[in-house]
Design a protein around this motif. Structure first.
Motif, PDB file in Angstrom:
ATOM      1  N   ASP A 142       0.833  -1.377   0.125  1.00  0.00           N
ATOM      2  CA  ASP A 142       0.045   0.143   0.061  1.00  0.00           C
ATOM      3  C   ASP A 142       0.905   1.218  -0.078  1.00  0.00           C
ATOM      4  N   ILE A 143       2.188   1.134   0.014  1.00  0.00           N
ATOM      5  CA  ILE A 143       3.155   2.104  -0.105  1.00  0.00           C
ATOM      6  C   ILE A 143       3.730   2.237  -1.385  1.00  0.00           C
ATOM      7  N   SER A 144       3.884   3.572  -2.041  1.00  0.00           N
ATOM      8  CA  SER A 144       4.359   3.919  -3.256  1.00  0.00           C
ATOM      9  C   SER A 144       5.769   3.328  -3.510  1.00  0.00           C
ATOM     10  N   ASP A 145       6.178   2.740  -4.558  1.00  0.00           N
ATOM     11  CA  ASP A 145       7.633   2.370  -4.596  1.00  0.00           C
ATOM     12  C   ASP A 145       8.450   3.626  -4.960  1.00  0.00           C
ATOM     13  N   THR A 146       7.918   4.801  -5.269  1.00  0.00           N
ATOM     14  CA  THR A 146       8.494   5.732  -5.697  1.00  0.00           C
ATOM     15  C   THR A 146       9.104   6.613  -4.561  1.00  0.00           C
ATOM     16  N   LYS A 147      10.499   6.822  -4.386  1.00  0.00           N
ATOM     17  CA  LYS A 147      11.228   7.345  -3.071  1.00  0.00           C
ATOM     18  C   LYS A 147      10.607   8.998  -3.195  1.00  0.00           C
ATOM     19  N   VAL A 148      10.359   9.183  -2.062  1.00  0.00           N
ATOM     20  CA  VAL A 148       9.910  10.439  -1.654  1.00  0.00           C
ATOM     21  C   VAL A 148      10.922  11.531  -1.501  1.00  0.00           C
ATOM     22  N   ALA A 149      10.879  12.818  -1.528  1.00  0.00           N
ATOM     23  CA  ALA A 149      11.779  13.733  -1.492  1.00  0.00           C
ATOM     24  C   ALA A 149      12.234  13.898  -0.048  1.00  0.00           C
ATOM     25  N   VAL A 150      12.986  13.079   0.588  1.00  0.00           N
ATOM     26  CA  VAL A 150      13.518  13.089   1.815  1.00  0.00           C
ATOM     27  C   VAL A 150      15.255  12.789   1.947  1.00  0.00           C
ATOM     28  N   ASP A 151      15.866  13.801   2.430  1.00  0.00           N
ATOM     29  CA  ASP A 151      17.331  13.402   2.625  1.00  0.00           C
ATOM     30  C   ASP A 151      17.569  12.731   3.778  1.00  0.00           C
TER      31      ASP A 151
END
Length: 574
Positions: free
Chosen positions: A547-556
Motif C-alpha cells: 500500500d506504499i508507493s515504490d517511488t522514493k519521496v523527496a527526503v534526505d
C-alpha cells in the motif's frame, strides 16, 4: 518536564465519537478537501559598538570607531559633548532611529556605517550625534512572537476593521474608500478574490477608480514546493522572490495598501475554498504584512451581496496590473514565528523547548474520521503506483505509517463553516469558541500548533484560533504528509530514514494511533454507527508495503537541519 497525565490528556471517548459522528468524512481526500491534496517586538538598544546607544563624544584627536549594526530597536540616545574634537556620534552607529510600530527604524543621520570617525583638531566640544542605524547587511529584524501575531475579533464580526470582516463593513469602503477607510491607512483598497484557475469567474466586488481595485488570484500562486533541509514533499509558504512577485503582480504597496481576501461562490465551489483564502492571508502575514491592514471577508461575495448589499460587478475581475514596486523587504519585521519547523516541533513534544514548554502548547489536528484516528491506509499520498492500487477495494497509496502527533486533539475543520446556502461563513464568535475550545481542549494562554494532512485544512482551524479567538497560533506547514514519511519501520517501504536519524517520528513518544472494533476495512471510512474506538496505542500504525508507493519521496536521509526554508526567508529580508 513531561506533560502530566491529567484529564486533559486522558481519552474522552464520548467526545471523540461525537466528533467522528459530526463529520465522518471530514478531511478525507475524496470530498471537500480538494485544497488539501497532493493535487519581537523591537529589541532594546545594545551597547556602543553593537548598534546600541550612540557613544559619548571622543576626546580631541581620537577617532570614534563605528559600531556594527545591532537589532532594530529604540532610538539611541545622543552622546554627551566632549572636550574638543569633532562631533561625537556622527561616525559611530547606534540603534535605529525610532521606527513605526512593528518596523525597524529608518537609518539615522549617522555617518557611513562601519566607517571610523576621523579625529578632529582640538577645539570646542561638539554635541552628541543622533543614534544611527548600522549597515543593513548586519541588521537583525524584530522578531514577532505568536502572542503578538494573534488577532482577536470583536464579539460581533461587523465591528471588526481588520481580521474577519463582514459585507456591511466592506460596503462603505467600496463606496467611498478615502472617506471611510480605517484610521492610519493611507493607501488604496486591494480586493483579492481567490479562486481556482479551472473555474470561470462571473462576478467580483465592484472597483471604484484607482482607490478600490479588485483582482482574481489563482490558488496555485499561494504555495510553493521548497526544500526545508530534510524534505521537499509538500508545498509551503512561497519564498521571498515569489512573495515579491505576488506584490508586483497585483500592484500592492506593502507599506500602505489595505488588502481584503474574498471568494466567489460558483456551482462548483465547496467549503474548501476557505482553506485557500487562508493560504493567501498567511502568505502576506508570514512575510510581515501588518494585521491591521489585512482582512478576510466572512462568507462568499455572493452571500454578502444578497444579504448585506455588497456591490458586485457581474463580470470577471480585471487583469492584474503587474506594476507593483514594493517588496516584502519593506516590511521590517520577522513574522516567521507563524511556522513551526519539524526540529522545533520535536523539541516541544520532547519538552526540550525553553520557549514553548509542552504543557503550554495545544496541538490541533484539523483532520477527522479515520485519518485523525490513525487507521490503516487512511492517508492518501496522491500516488497511484503502489502494488495494491489496482486491486484494492479503496484505491490509494499511503505513507509508511498512520497516526497522529502524540497528544494532539482532533478539531475537524468543516465544523467551523456554515453550509453553501449560508455562504460558507464562520459562525458567530461564541459558537466558534465553544466548539474549538471543547474539541481542542484549549487551555487559556496556550500556544496552538495546527496541522492536518498537508497544510490546507488547518487554515480553517487556524483562522478560528488566530484571527477570531486571538489565541497564539503556529502552523506545522509540511504537516502529516511529511511526518508520516519520517520512519525506520519493520519493512523495506517503511524505512525512509536511518534508524539513528534525529528526525524519526515513528516513535512511541511522538506518534500514537487508535484501535477500533467493528470490522474496519483499511482505506475505508470510519462509521461511528458501526465502528467503536476502543483505545489508543503509543507508536505508529505501519501500512503494508503493497500500500506504499515504490517511488522514493523527496527526503534526505543524511539531513542535519529542517530549518532551511525559514532561515532563507529571514536572510532574504536582511
Amino acid at each position: 518536564m513531561s506533560r502530566p497525565a491529567s484529564p486533559r490528556y486522558l481519552l474522552n471517548f464520548s467526545l471523540l465519537t461525537l466528533s467522528a459522528a459530526l463529520f465522518v468524512g471530514a478531511c478525507t481526500d475524496d470530498t471537500e478537501d480538494t485544497g488539501d491534496g497532493p493535487d519581537a517586538a523591537a529589541g532594546a538598544s545594545g551597547a556602543p559598538d553593537s548598534g546600541g546607544s550612540a557613544g559619548t563624544s571622543g576626546s580631541a584627536g581620537t577617532s570614534g570607531s563605528a559600531g556594527t549594526s545591532g537589532s532594530a530597536g529604540t532610538s539611541g540616545s545622543a552622546g554627551t559633548s566632549g572636550s574638543g574634537g569633532s562631533l561625537a556620534g556622527e561616525g559611530g552607529s547606534g540603534a535605529s532611529g525610532g521606527g513605526a510600530p512593528n518596523f525597524g527604524g529608518e537609518a539615522g543621520s549617522g555617518g557611513t556605517p562601519d566607517q571610523a570617525g576621523s579625529g578632529g583638531d582640538g577645539g570646542q566640544g561638539g554635541s552628541g550625534g543622533d543614534g544611527g542605524q548600522g549597515g543593513a547587511g548586519d541588521e537583525l529584524l524584530p522578531r514577532s512572537t505568536p502572542q503578538q501575531l494573534a488577532n482577536e475579533s470583536a464579539a460581533d464580526y461587523a465591528n471588526n476593521k481588520h481580521g474577519l470582516i463582514t459585507g456591511s463593513t466592506l460596503k462603505p469602503w467600496v463606496a467611498g474608500w478615502t472617506a471611510n477607510r480605517p484610521p492610519g491607512v493611507t493607501g488604496k483598497l486591494v480586493i483579492l478574490q481567490i479562486g481556482s484557475s479551472a473555474a470561470t469567474s462571473v462576478a467580483h466586488v465592484q472597483e471604484s477608480g484607482s482607490d478600490v481595485v479588485s483582482y482574481l488570484v489563482a490558488t496555485g500562486e499561494l504555495t510553493q514546493v521548497r526544500d526545508n533541509g530534510l524534505s521537499s514533499i509538500e508545498a509551503e509558504i512561497p519564498n521571498g522572490a515569489a512573495a515579491d512577485a505576488f506584490l508586483k503582480k497585483y500592484g500592492i504597496d506593502a507599506t500602505k495598501d489595505f488588502v481584503v481576501f474574498t471568494f466567489e461562490q460558483l456551482a462548483s465551489t465547496s467549503s474548501s475554498i476557505v482553506q485557500q483564502v487562508g493560504r493567501a492571508w498567511l502568505l502576506l502575514s508570514y512575510w510581515g504584512y501588518p494585521k491591521e491592514r489585512l482582512a478576510i471577508l466572512n462568507g462568499s461575495i455572493n452571500w454578502n451581496a444578497t444579504n448585506q448589499a455588497l456591490p458586485l460587478a457581474t463580470t470577471a475581475a480585471v487583469t492584474s496590473p503587474n506594476n507593483g514596486t514594493s517588496s516584502v523587504r519593506d516590511l521590517r519585521v520577522d513574522n516567521t514565528a507563524y511556522v513551526v519547523t519539524l526540529s522545533e516541533l520535536l523539541a516541544i513534544l520532547k519538552d526540550q523547548s525553553e520557549e514553548y514548554p509542552r504543557d503550554e502548547v495545544t496541538v490541533v489536528d484539523a483532520r477527522g474520521g479515520a485519518e485523525a484516528l490513525g487507521l490503516l491506509k487512511s492517508t492518501n499520498t496522491g500516488k497511484e503506483d503502489c502494488d495494491s492500487f489496482d486491486t484494492a477495494q479503496y484505491k490509494r497509496c499511503s505513507p509508511p505509517f498512520e497516526g497522529r502527533i502524540k497528544g494532539a486533539h482532533s478539531a475537524p475543520w468543516p465544523q467551523f463553516l456554515t453550509n453553501a446556502d449560508s455562504g460558507f461563513r464562520f459562525p458567530d464568535k461564541a459558537t466558534v469558541k465553544a466548539t474549538f475550545d471543547t474539541l481542542s481542549d484549549y487551555q487559556p494562554g496556550d500556544v496552538t500548533i495546527q496541522y492536518c494532512r498537508t497544510n490546507m485544512r488547518w487554515m480553517v482551524t487556524g483562522i478560528v484560533s488566530g484571527v477570531i479567538l486571538g489565541y497564539p497560533t503556529r502552523f506545522y506547514d509540511t504537516s502529516f504528509i511529511e511526518w508520516s514519511h519520517l520512519a525506520y519501520g519493520p519493512t523495506e517501504n517503511t524505512q525512509v530514514l536511518p534508524a539513528t536519524s534525529p528526525f524519526r517520528t515513528d516513535l512511541p513518544t511522538l506518534t500514537e494511533h487508535a484501535t477500533v472494533s467493528g470490522g474496519y476495512v483499511p482505506g475505508g471510512p470510519f462509521d461511528p454507527a458501526v465502528h467503536t474506538v476502543t483505545g489508543w496505542v503509543d507508536g505508529p500504525n505501519y501500512n503494508a508495503d503493497d500500500d506504499i508507493s515504490d517511488t522514493k519521496v523527496a527526503v534526505d536521509p543524511s539531513a542535519t537541519s529542517t530549518n532551511l526554508s525559514v532561515e532563507q526567508d529571514r536572510a532574504y529580508k536582511l
